[in-house]
Scaffold this active site. Structure first.
Site, short mmCIF file in Angstrom:
data_model
loop_
_atom_site.label_atom_id
_atom_site.label_comp_id
_atom_site.label_asym_id
_atom_site.label_seq_id
_atom_site.Cartn_x
_atom_site.Cartn_y
_atom_site.Cartn_z
N ASP A 31 -16.59 46.19 50.28
CA ASP A 31 -15.55 47.10 50.74
C ASP A 31 -14.52 46.22 51.43
O ASP A 31 -14.80 45.65 52.50
CB ASP A 31 -16.13 48.12 51.72
CG ASP A 31 -15.10 49.10 52.27
OD1 ASP A 31 -13.89 48.79 52.20
OD2 ASP A 31 -15.49 50.15 52.82
N ALA A 59 -7.92 44.99 44.55
CA ALA A 59 -8.45 46.26 45.05
C ALA A 59 -7.33 47.07 45.69
O ALA A 59 -6.54 46.55 46.48
CB ALA A 59 -9.56 46.00 46.07
N ILE A 71 -5.70 51.45 46.36
CA ILE A 71 -5.66 52.89 46.11
C ILE A 71 -4.21 53.36 46.19
O ILE A 71 -3.36 52.69 46.80
CB ILE A 71 -6.53 53.70 47.09
CG1 ILE A 71 -6.15 53.37 48.54
CG2 ILE A 71 -8.00 53.44 46.84
CD1 ILE A 71 -6.88 54.24 49.56
N SER A 107 3.19 46.17 43.02
CA SER A 107 3.67 47.28 42.22
C SER A 107 5.19 47.31 42.27
O SER A 107 5.81 46.70 43.15
CB SER A 107 3.12 48.59 42.79
OG SER A 107 3.80 49.72 42.28
N TYR A 136 1.78 54.15 49.89
CA TYR A 136 1.56 53.14 48.85
C TYR A 136 2.66 52.08 48.91
O TYR A 136 2.38 50.88 48.93
CB TYR A 136 1.54 53.83 47.49
CG TYR A 136 1.17 52.91 46.34
CD1 TYR A 136 -0.10 52.34 46.27
CD2 TYR A 136 2.09 52.61 45.34
CE1 TYR A 136 -0.44 51.49 45.21
CE2 TYR A 136 1.77 51.78 44.29
CZ TYR A 136 0.50 51.22 44.24
OH TYR A 136 0.16 50.38 43.21
N ALA A 156 4.62 51.37 51.43
CA ALA A 156 4.52 50.65 52.69
C ALA A 156 3.44 49.57 52.63
O ALA A 156 3.63 48.44 53.09
CB ALA A 156 4.22 51.62 53.83
N SER A 157 2.29 49.91 52.03
CA SER A 157 1.19 48.94 51.96
C SER A 157 1.53 47.77 51.04
O SER A 157 1.15 46.63 51.32
CB SER A 157 -0.09 49.63 51.49
OG SER A 157 0.01 50.08 50.15
N LYS A 158 2.26 48.04 49.96
CA LYS A 158 2.63 46.97 49.04
C LYS A 158 3.75 46.10 49.63
O LYS A 158 3.77 44.88 49.42
CB LYS A 158 3.05 47.55 47.69
CG LYS A 158 1.92 48.26 46.95
CD LYS A 158 0.73 47.33 46.70
CE LYS A 158 -0.34 48.00 45.85
NZ LYS A 158 -1.52 47.12 45.64
#
Length: 272
Positions: free
Chosen positions: A64, A92, A94, A142, A155, A157-159
């Site tokens: 994880d 990994a 989401i 992405s 999504y 923001a995380s990328k």
């Protein structure tokens, strides 16, 4: 890196399905030693057995990526089984689909934990070995990491966070010979789309987009492999990604409108 990944040790997270699975199988077929990481030990072992049955070299470790100690165990597995690491692929991740007005903040925290902190955790333990081999770190980002994607605030923001982290890591290691690449697939037909989180944190299930018009995981794996060999900084894969990267430089407001238009036309769009 040479013409192929033959004899290189490649660690891949999110490797039990989709892009990560395709990478594991393609790179092992080229002669790489692949180390597969994902949450499901059973699924990973199935992939390892399949790769080995074809003469490939593979190992796995259930991980994880939000847990640093499990990321360390993944890296330790690669070093124990194959003696080091040449390539770390942080795949990994989401996704989500909800506008910020409606989304539970816990959904955004979850996106950051997996997509951003998962990358940080793996890089922390792999970096000494990558420095030693003068190898590669790859973040699977992405188009949403190039320009804000409406309905995917967490999504995007995380990328973006992944990009900032990896670019800084590249600069810090300028004199140590490591290669850092940010890969940006467009919409890809993979399980990530089915497990995307909705406003309340439940999984989306059916994807709202036409899967037949998307890139395949195998196509993405092949393009990433070429990018690694060429030691590219940014790997754009199709017309949407290249156009986004270009238009943002000269007409960002126009790009905002185009992104809004496209996403608002999705079936069951979250835009009212």
């Amino acid at each position: 890196m040479g013409k192929t990944l033959k004899d290189k040790v490649v660690v891949i997270t999110g490797a039990s399905s989709g892009i990560g699975r395709a990478m594991g199988h393609e790179y092992a077929a080229e002669g790489a030693c692949v180390v597969l990481g994902a949450r499901s030990a059973d699924k990973l072992q199935k992939e390892v057995d399949e790769i080995r049955s074809k003469g490939g070299r593979a190992a796995c470790c259930a991980v994880d990526v939000t847990k640093p100690e499990e990321c360390k165990a993944l890296i330790d597995t690669a070093v124990r089984e194959f003696g080091g690491i040449d390539v770390l692929i942080c795949n990994a991740g989401i996704s989500m689909r909800a506008i910020f007005d409606d989304v539970d903040l816990e959904v955004l925290h979850r996106l950051m934990d997996v997509n951003f902190w998962g990358t940080v955790n793996c890089c922390k333990y792999a970096l000494p070995y990558i420095q030693k081999s003068r190898g590669s770190i790859v973040g699977i980002s992405s188009v949403a990491g190039l320009h804000g994607l409406p309905g995917r605030t967490g999504y995007s923001a995380s990328k973006y966070a992944m990009t900032g982290f990896l670019e800084t890591l590249r600069i810090e290691n300028l004199k140590k010979g490591i290669h850092v690449m940010i890969a940006c697939p467009g919409f890809t037909a993979s399980n990530v789309r089915f497990s995307a989180l909705t406003a309340d944190g439940s999984q989306q299930g059916a994807t709202p987009r036409n899967e037949s018009k998307m890139m395949t995981p195998e196509q993405v794996a092949h393009i990433v492999e070429k990018g690694i060999r060429r030691r590219k900084r940014l790997c754009l894969m199709e017309i949407e990604g290249r156009a986004t990267h270009f238009v943002k430089k000269f007409a960002p407001a126009f790009l905002d409108k185009m992104f809004y238009l496209v996403m608002s036309r999705e079936p069951d769009s979250p835009f009212k």
